[in-house]
Design an enzyme around this catalytic site. Structure first.
Site, mmCIF file in Angstrom:
data_model
loop_
_atom_site.group_PDB
_atom_site.id
_atom_site.type_symbol
_atom_site.label_atom_id
_atom_site.label_comp_id
_atom_site.label_asym_id
_atom_site.label_seq_id
_atom_site.Cartn_x
_atom_site.Cartn_y
_atom_site.Cartn_z
ATOM 1 N N PRO A 162 0.823 -1.218 0.000
ATOM 2 C CA PRO A 162 0.000 0.000 0.000
ATOM 3 C C PRO A 162 0.857 1.269 0.000
ATOM 4 C CG PRO A 162 -0.902 -1.626 1.508
ATOM 5 C CD PRO A 162 0.429 -2.170 1.052
ATOM 6 N N TYR A 163 1.954 1.256 0.757
ATOM 7 C CA TYR A 163 2.864 2.418 0.747
ATOM 8 C C TYR A 163 3.311 2.730 -0.672
ATOM 9 C CZ TYR A 163 7.417 4.756 0.899
ATOM 10 O OH TYR A 163 8.472 5.592 0.661
#
Ligand code: NAD
Ligand code: UGA
Length: 334
Positions: A162-163
């Protein structure tokens, strides 16, 4: 393609007034110091307040007394941005939530708000005030690991966490604004590859390894330690960042890495050699989204920015180790 990134005007731009977001962070604080050393006035924006946050205070210690440094405690998600960037020659946007592993959890909203929404606010303000250059901190994580050869800027991104998705969104958001006809701001996105050196964040591998080496506590490795990273020394990353603001360019993306990929177990061996005693290694399960290998193709950044990664890993680690020995106890790490 490479030649077209350079603009017709070949005279280097001078940075008299710079805004650094994320100034109280690891890379941002080094960048502030380097810009001040080059004679710039620096407005350093961060939501962490050095009066109440020990890490921010330690990071900013060597610039806080400089009369050309103006620290501003402000949150880019909500603050008035235009007064901060008025008359800036360049904005260096390093503020954001970093780190691959925590991004799967409950903090994801903060990643989105700080890495994407705050960047959209900054971009709007820069365009309104016609600030000529944005250098934005992107990440090697957008590649999702190497495909058996160094990653080039033209490779298809395959973010694996997700980062990484938020960092890809962040750089592409800035580039989308900049591509609009008449946009007064040129955007340069830098894909930093695992930066290390003094003041590295305490969630990162080399900081934890050197702390373990100094304290005798174990280093915990996610997985079997065969994963490889292109480790980039912070002074080299900062030099590329300043070049990205001073070299005449059109909108562009550059890798900022050493061009070499090193296995974690080899990094542990290097640390052992530096401290000249054994380091205890514990093994934890592999972490989600942790790619097996990163390695930067640095041919574009070398030829267009004229930048070279200069610091060997062992040399950079020795300087980093000195810092851990000197400052670790202030930060509760050593
Ligand atoms: P860091 O956490 O040390 O610094 C980031 C700073 O941004 C922090 O001081 C934080 O308080 C500030 N910040 C976050 N959200 C903010 C907001 N809404 N308003 C104002 N300030 C805010 O991280 P770092 O390691 O120095 O990384 C700097 C940048 O480079 C990040 O954008 C990160 O994603 C990117 N990056 C870092 C690495 C690396 O190896 N360190 C590699 C690739 C990309
Ligand atoms: C780093 C930064 O944390 C990200 O913000 C950045 O975007 C990314 O680099 C990048 O290059 O783009 P990462 O490569 O995960 O991410 O860097 P480290 O946190 O230093 O981890 C390096 C390796 O060591 C990873 O394989 C990680 O799993 C491992 N590690 C880390 C451990 O085994 N133990 C630890 O305690 C910490």
């Amino acid at each position: 393609m490479i030649d077209s990134l350079r603009t017709a005007d070949s005279s280097p731009r001078v940075i008299r007034r710079a805004v650094v977001t994320g100034a109280a962070g690891f890379i941002g604080s080094h960048l502030c110091r380097a810009l001040l050393q080059q004679g710039a006035t620096v407005i350093g924006v961060d939501r962490r307040d050095p009066d109440t946050d020990t890490v921010a205070a330690v990071n900013l210690a060597d610039v806080s007394g400089d009369p050309a440094f103006f620290p501003v405690t402000a949150d880019l998600r909500t603050c008035a941005i235009e007064p901060l960037i008025l008359d800036a020659d360049a904005v260096f946007h390093l503020a954001g939530i970093p780190g691959v592993r925590p991004s799967w959890g409950a903090g994801f909203d903060d990643y989105v708000a700080c890495n994407i929404t705050a960047t959209q606010r900054l971009m709007h303000a820069m365009i309104r005030l016609r600030v000529p250059r944005l250098v934005v901190a992107s990440s090697s994580s957008v590649y999702g690991g190497t495909l058996g050869r160094p990653s080039a800027e033209t490779d298809h991104p395959r973010p694996a966490s997700p980062y990484a998705v938020t960092k890809l969104a962040e750089e592409q958001l800035c580039l989308a604004h900049a591509a609009r006809p008449g946009c007064p701001t040129t955007v340069v996105a830098l894909r930093y590859f695992t930066v290390y050196g003094p003041r590295q964040r305490d969630d990162m591998f080399i900081q934890r390894l050197l702390t373990a080496a100094v304290t005798g506590r174990p280093i915990q490795i996610y997985g079997d330690g065969t994963q490889r990273r292109d480790f980039t020394y912070v002074d080299d990353a900062v030099a590329a960042t300043i070049a990205a603001a001073t070299v005449p360019l059109s909108n562009s993306v550059f890798n900022v890495g050493s061009g070499r990929s090193v296995r974690l177990t080899e990094v542990v061996d290097q640390a052992r050699r530096l401290v000249d005693h054994p380091i205890v290694v514990e093994t934890l399960p592999a972490a989600n989204g942790d790619v097996h290998a990163t390695c930067a193709d640095v041919s574009r950044v070398q030829s267009v920015l004229g930048w070279e990664p200069e610091t060997e890993l062992i040399t950079g680690m020795a300087t980093h180790l000195d810092w851990v020995r000197a400052c670790g106890s202030v930060l509760g790490a050593a």
